[in-house]
Design a protein around this motif. Structure first.
Motif, PDB file in Angstrom:
ATOM      1  N   LEU A   1       0.832  -1.206   0.000  1.00 43.61           N
ATOM      2  CA  LEU A   1       0.000   0.000   0.000  1.00 43.61           C
ATOM      3  C   LEU A   1       0.870   1.261   0.000  1.00 43.61           C
ATOM      4  O   LEU A   1       0.557   2.240  -0.679  1.00 43.61           O
ATOM      5  CB  LEU A   1      -0.927   0.000   1.217  1.00 43.61           C
ATOM      6  N   CYS A   2       1.973   1.211   0.745  1.00 43.63           N
ATOM      7  CA  CYS A   2       2.892   2.357   0.756  1.00 43.63           C
ATOM      8  C   CYS A   2       3.548   2.533  -0.615  1.00 43.63           C
ATOM      9  O   CYS A   2       3.761   3.659  -1.070  1.00 43.63           O
ATOM     10  CB  CYS A   2       3.968   2.159   1.827  1.00 43.63           C
ATOM     11  N   TYR A   3       3.856   1.423  -1.270  1.00 40.06           N
ATOM     12  CA  TYR A   3       4.475   1.494  -2.597  1.00 40.06           C
ATOM     13  C   TYR A   3       3.573   2.241  -3.575  1.00 40.06           C
ATOM     14  O   TYR A   3       4.045   3.042  -4.398  1.00 40.06           O
ATOM     15  CB  TYR A   3       4.754   0.090  -3.123  1.00 40.06           C
ATOM     16  N   TYR A   4       2.263   2.005  -3.475  1.00 41.19           N
ATOM     17  CA  TYR A   4       1.316   2.655  -4.378  1.00 41.19           C
ATOM     18  C   TYR A   4       0.830   4.004  -3.840  1.00 41.19           C
ATOM     19  O   TYR A   4      -0.135   4.574  -4.383  1.00 41.19           O
ATOM     20  CB  TYR A   4       0.124   1.732  -4.632  1.00 41.19           C
ATOM     21  N   ASN A   5       1.487   4.506  -2.780  1.00 44.10           N
ATOM     22  CA  ASN A   5       1.162   5.820  -2.204  1.00 44.10           C
ATOM     23  C   ASN A   5      -0.309   5.950  -1.816  1.00 44.10           C
ATOM     24  O   ASN A   5      -0.933   7.004  -2.015  1.00 44.10           O
ATOM     25  CB  ASN A   5       1.543   6.946  -3.181  1.00 44.10           C
ATOM     26  N   VAL A   6      -0.871   4.882  -1.287  1.00 40.10           N
ATOM     27  CA  VAL A   6      -2.263   4.905  -0.837  1.00 40.10           C
ATOM     28  C   VAL A   6      -2.355   5.761   0.427  1.00 40.10           C
ATOM     29  O   VAL A   6      -1.589   5.576   1.368  1.00 40.10           O
ATOM     30  CB  VAL A   6      -2.773   3.475  -0.547  1.00 40.10           C
ATOM     31  N   LYS A   7      -3.278   6.721   0.436  1.00 36.93           N
ATOM     32  CA  LYS A   7      -3.444   7.587   1.604  1.00 36.93           C
ATOM     33  C   LYS A   7      -3.957   6.759   2.784  1.00 36.93           C
ATOM     34  O   LYS A   7      -4.919   6.016   2.660  1.00 36.93           O
ATOM     35  CB  LYS A   7      -4.426   8.720   1.315  1.00 36.93           C
ATOM     36  N   GLY A   8      -3.299   6.883   3.926  1.00 30.97           N
ATOM     37  CA  GLY A   8      -3.696   6.104   5.089  1.00 30.97           C
ATOM     38  C   GLY A   8      -3.317   4.649   4.968  1.00 30.97           C
ATOM     39  O   GLY A   8      -4.020   3.771   5.487  1.00 30.97           O
ATOM     40  N   ALA A   9      -2.193   4.364   4.297  1.00 30.91           N
ATOM     41  CA  ALA A   9      -1.779   2.986   4.026  1.00 30.91           C
ATOM     42  C   ALA A   9      -1.688   2.141   5.299  1.00 30.91           C
ATOM     43  O   ALA A   9      -2.182   1.009   5.345  1.00 30.91           O
ATOM     44  CB  ALA A   9      -0.442   2.975   3.286  1.00 30.91           C
ATOM     45  N   LEU A  10      -1.063   2.682   6.338  1.00 25.52           N
ATOM     46  CA  LEU A  10      -0.887   1.902   7.565  1.00 25.52           C
ATOM     47  C   LEU A  10      -2.225   1.643   8.247  1.00 25.52           C
ATOM     48  O   LEU A  10      -2.485   0.534   8.740  1.00 25.52           O
ATOM     49  CB  LEU A  10       0.065   2.630   8.519  1.00 25.52           C
ATOM     50  N   PHE A  11      -3.098   2.654   8.266  1.00 25.60           N
ATOM     51  CA  PHE A  11      -4.413   2.483   8.876  1.00 25.60           C
ATOM     52  C   PHE A  11      -5.251   1.470   8.094  1.00 25.60           C
ATOM     53  O   PHE A  11      -5.887   0.587   8.679  1.00 25.60           O
ATOM     54  CB  PHE A  11      -5.131   3.829   8.947  1.00 25.60           C
ATOM     55  N   ILE A  12      -5.234   1.575   6.774  1.00 28.83           N
ATOM     56  CA  ILE A  12      -5.982   0.625   5.932  1.00 28.83           C
ATOM     57  C   ILE A  12      -5.446  -0.787   6.131  1.00 28.83           C
ATOM     58  O   ILE A  12      -6.215  -1.756   6.222  1.00 28.83           O
ATOM     59  CB  ILE A  12      -5.895   1.043   4.447  1.00 28.83           C
ATOM     60  N   GLY A  13      -4.120  -0.916   6.227  1.00 27.76           N
ATOM     61  CA  GLY A  13      -3.521  -2.226   6.478  1.00 27.76           C
ATOM     62  C   GLY A  13      -3.997  -2.815   7.794  1.00 27.76           C
ATOM     63  O   GLY A  13      -4.272  -4.021   7.889  1.00 27.76           O
ATOM     64  N   ILE A  14      -4.112  -1.976   8.826  1.00 32.64           N
ATOM     65  CA  ILE A  14      -4.589  -2.434  10.133  1.00 32.64           C
ATOM     66  C   ILE A  14      -6.029  -2.930  10.042  1.00 32.64           C
ATOM     67  O   ILE A  14      -6.375  -3.992  10.578  1.00 32.64           O
ATOM     68  CB  ILE A  14      -4.474  -1.292  11.172  1.00 32.64           C
ATOM     69  N   ILE A  15      -6.881  -2.169   9.358  1.00 36.81           N
ATOM     70  CA  ILE A  15      -8.301  -2.536   9.253  1.00 36.81           C
ATOM     71  C   ILE A  15      -8.469  -3.846   8.480  1.00 36.81           C
ATOM     72  O   ILE A  15      -9.221  -4.747   8.894  1.00 36.81           O
ATOM     73  CB  ILE A  15      -9.103  -1.402   8.580  1.00 36.81           C
ATOM     74  N   ILE A  16      -7.773  -3.985   7.354  1.00 39.47           N
ATOM     75  CA  ILE A  16      -7.895  -5.204   6.533  1.00 39.47           C
ATOM     76  C   ILE A  16      -7.426  -6.428   7.318  1.00 39.47           C
ATOM     77  O   ILE A  16      -8.098  -7.472   7.329  1.00 39.47           O
ATOM     78  CB  ILE A  16      -7.097  -5.054   5.217  1.00 39.47           C
ATOM     79  N   THR A  17      -6.274  -6.312   7.979  1.00 44.51           N
ATOM     80  CA  THR A  17      -5.774  -7.470   8.726  1.00 44.51           C
ATOM     81  C   THR A  17      -6.653  -7.780   9.937  1.00 44.51           C
ATOM     82  O   THR A  17      -6.779  -8.946  10.330  1.00 44.51           O
ATOM     83  CB  THR A  17      -4.316  -7.242   9.190  1.00 44.51           C
ATOM     84  N   THR A  18      -7.284  -6.765  10.519  1.00 43.16           N
ATOM     85  CA  THR A  18      -8.234  -7.017  11.612  1.00 43.16           C
ATOM     86  C   THR A  18      -9.408  -7.853  11.117  1.00 43.16           C
ATOM     87  O   THR A  18      -9.853  -8.802  11.787  1.00 43.16           O
ATOM     88  CB  THR A  18      -8.751  -5.689  12.203  1.00 43.16           C
ATOM     89  N   LEU A  19      -9.917  -7.514   9.930  1.00 42.44           N
ATOM     90  CA  LEU A  19     -11.027  -8.278   9.347  1.00 42.44           C
ATOM     91  C   LEU A  19     -10.608  -9.718   9.050  1.00 42.44           C
ATOM     92  O   LEU A  19     -11.375 -10.664   9.257  1.00 42.44           O
ATOM     93  CB  LEU A  19     -11.516  -7.594   8.062  1.00 42.44           C
ATOM     94  N   ILE A  20      -9.368  -9.884   8.573  1.00 40.18           N
ATOM     95  CA  ILE A  20      -8.855 -11.227   8.291  1.00 40.18           C
ATOM     96  C   ILE A  20      -8.715 -12.031   9.582  1.00 40.18           C
ATOM     97  O   ILE A  20      -8.893 -13.260   9.604  1.00 40.18           O
ATOM     98  CB  ILE A  20      -7.491 -11.142   7.556  1.00 40.18           C
ATOM     99  N   CYS A  21      -8.419 -11.341  10.677  1.00 40.46           N
ATOM    100  CA  CYS A  21      -8.251 -12.015  11.967  1.00 40.46           C
ATOM    101  C   CYS A  21      -9.540 -12.665  12.478  1.00 40.46           C
ATOM    102  O   CYS A  21      -9.491 -13.657  13.222  1.00 40.46           O
ATOM    103  CB  CYS A  21      -7.760 -11.019  13.019  1.00 40.46           C
ATOM    104  N   ILE A  22     -10.693 -12.115  12.101  1.00 43.49           N
ATOM    105  CA  ILE A  22     -11.971 -12.571  12.661  1.00 43.49           C
ATOM    106  C   ILE A  22     -12.249 -14.046  12.392  1.00 43.49           C
ATOM    107  O   ILE A  22     -12.492 -14.809  13.337  1.00 43.49           O
ATOM    108  CB  ILE A  22     -13.128 -11.681  12.151  1.00 43.49           C
ATOM    109  N   PRO A  23     -12.207 -14.520  11.127  1.00 46.00           N
ATOM    110  CA  PRO A  23     -12.508 -15.944  10.903  1.00 46.00           C
ATOM    111  C   PRO A  23     -11.468 -16.900  11.499  1.00 46.00           C
ATOM    112  O   PRO A  23     -11.761 -18.086  11.699  1.00 46.00           O
ATOM    113  CB  PRO A  23     -12.536 -16.056   9.369  1.00 46.00           C
ATOM    114  N   PHE A  24     -10.265 -16.403  11.800  1.00 45.01           N
ATOM    115  CA  PHE A  24      -9.228 -17.257  12.365  1.00 45.01           C
ATOM    116  C   PHE A  24      -9.218 -17.205  13.897  1.00 45.01           C
ATOM    117  O   PHE A  24      -8.364 -17.808  14.543  1.00 45.01           O
ATOM    118  CB  PHE A  24      -7.848 -16.844  11.832  1.00 45.01           C
ATOM    119  N   GLY A  25     -10.164 -16.470  14.471  1.00 43.13           N
ATOM    120  CA  GLY A  25     -10.265 -16.413  15.920  1.00 43.13           C
ATOM    121  C   GLY A  25      -9.230 -15.547  16.597  1.00 43.13           C
ATOM    122  O   GLY A  25      -9.089 -15.566  17.825  1.00 43.13           O
TER     123      GLY A  25
END
Length: 435
Positions: free
Chosen positions: A188-212
């Motif tokens: 995300l940082c490579y593509y200069n996405v605004k809020g890359a670190l925050f977006i990364g946190i949210i996406i990985t949090t969602l991925i965490c849900i089905p894995f408990g």
């Protein structure tokens, strides 16, 4: 009418600035640094602080400090509890040295008051000159490596080992998600996405849900009233403040905050084209005062040192040039108070990517260190390595400064040592003899 208000109180010039651009810049800065709302409560909870109260303290102190900077300094900068400074609080002061978090908050308050006085009486420049330039770069790099190591340890990617002290951990679901978070944040940082670190946190949090790895409480809602700050508000303990170790630690915290703030101000002002022909930064004293008062506000609310964020450069890159940018960012931090359930449900696995990428960004200072002179290179290396191996930012700084003094003294280069550094060297030696 509103243009006159913005111009007078926030430094907005309608002839050279665009209000829409300033607003977008403020939003961009918030998105870029909003990861601190998830990471700071996670780090300070390791010091046994109430996570919900720390979230409110983080959001509120960030908002108040940033709005104060908007009106006082009229610069497009934002403030929040600093990375590295929060790790110092939790893992050096509390876990490492054994002080209570209430005592650690008292140290932060005193450091903020000292910072205010240093700024008012224009002593800050002499303090900065005391620390050799190469060590300043090394301190930044070392803190970055420490933060990255912290992220890897928290999720079990790096674990303790009786034979080798540390080793690669098992690939549990949490560890794998942590690795994914690092890669995702980097992309995300490579593509200069605004809020890359925050977006990364949210996406990985969602991925965490089905894995408990993430547990959503019953009746989970994204929006709620702000969490109470009562567990951390005005929780000071002055009893141990006069311990010799705490005096040394307070001085180190002053140095860290001062260097971090001035470095960010210089870099951001240059990026924004705000530096005068004489090399001066407009309203720098006011910006430093805002930072110092922000630290005091943060200590009262219940969080670690508040400082000017280098992520402010994201808003500047979008065209932010006035305090309007800061005001927008500050108001968004206030709005975030009502989204505490979202930020507090985020697990350590989801913040690994952000911590690791912060380390990547901070290691950039390596290129500025003079490795051609062994009397400069060795102390810098001692500083960086010691922070990670001693699991203490403070020890890394102290050992690095001692190494610098010894190398210069035993090679006859006495003039390279600032007079104040001689005094600090003696104090540091006494710390190890009697500490």
């Amino acid at each position: 009418m509103y243009n006159q208000f913005l111009q007078r109180y926030l430094g907005f010039d309608p002839k050279t600035m665009n209000l829409r651009t300033e607003i977008i810049a403020g939003i961009t800065t918030f998105l870029t640094m909003s990861y601190i709302l998830a990471v700071n409560p996670d780090i300070l909870s390791a010091a046994s602080m109430d996570k919900g109260a720390v979230f409110t303290a983080t959001a509120l102190s960030s908002a108040l400090a940033t709005v104060l900077l908007a009106f006082l300094a009229k610069l497009p900068l934002a403030q929040a509890p600093g990375m590295g400074l929060n790790a110092f609080f939790a893992f050096t002061l509390v876990q490492g040295m054994g002080y209570s978090w209430q005592t650690a908050l008292t140290v932060v308050l005193v450091e903020g008051i000292i910072f205010v006085l240093l700024t008012i009486f224009n002593i800050r420049d002499k303090i900065v000159d005391c620390i050799p330039l190469n060590l300043r770069y090394a301190i930044s790099v070392g803190i970055g490596m420490f933060i990255a190591f912290l992220g890897l340890k928290n999720v079990g990617i790096i674990v303790g080992n009786d034979a080798t002290l540390v080793a690669l951990g098992e690939f549990t679901p949490a560890a794998l998600i942590g690795v994914l978070g690092i890669i995702l944040s980097g992309v995300l940082c490579y593509y200069n996405v605004k809020g890359a670190l925050f977006i990364g946190i949210i996406i990985t949090t969602l991925i965490c849900i089905p894995f408990g790895v993430t547990d959503l409480p019953e009746g989970f809602s994204l929006i709620s009233m702000p969490r109470s700050m009562t567990p951390t508000f005005f929780q000071f303990d002055f009893a141990s403040l006069w311990d010799f170790d705490l005096i040394i630690v307070t001085l180190i915290l002053v140095f860290m905050d001062l260097f971090n703030t001035i470095g960010t101000l210089v870099g951001a002002a240059n990026q924004a084209g705000l530096v005068t022909k004489e090399g001066k930064i407009p309203r720098m004293k006011e910006a430093l005062l805002s930072d110092a008062f922000g630290t005091c506000i943060g200590a009262v609310c219940g969080t670690s040192t508040v400082t000017t964020f280098v992520e402010s450069s994201a808003g500047i890159a979008e065209g932010g040039r006035s305090g309007v940018t800061s005001l927008v960012t500050g108001l968004l931090f206030l709005l975030a108070l009502f989204f505490s359930p979202l930020f507090l449900v985020i697990p350590s696995a989801a913040t690994t990517g952000a911590l690791f990428l912060v380390g990547v960004f901070m290691i950039n200072g390596l290129k500025d260190i003079n490795f051609d002179d062994i009397t400069e290179a060795l102390p810098a290396f001692v500083t960086i390595l010691s922070m990670v191996l001693t699991y203490s930012i403070a020890e890394g700084i102290v050992l690095g400064m001692l190494a610098y003094s010894f190398m210069k003294i035993f090679t006859g280069r006495f003039k390279d040592i600032h007079p104040a550094l001689y005094v600090l060297t003696v104090l540091f030696i006494l710390k190890y003899i009697y500490g």
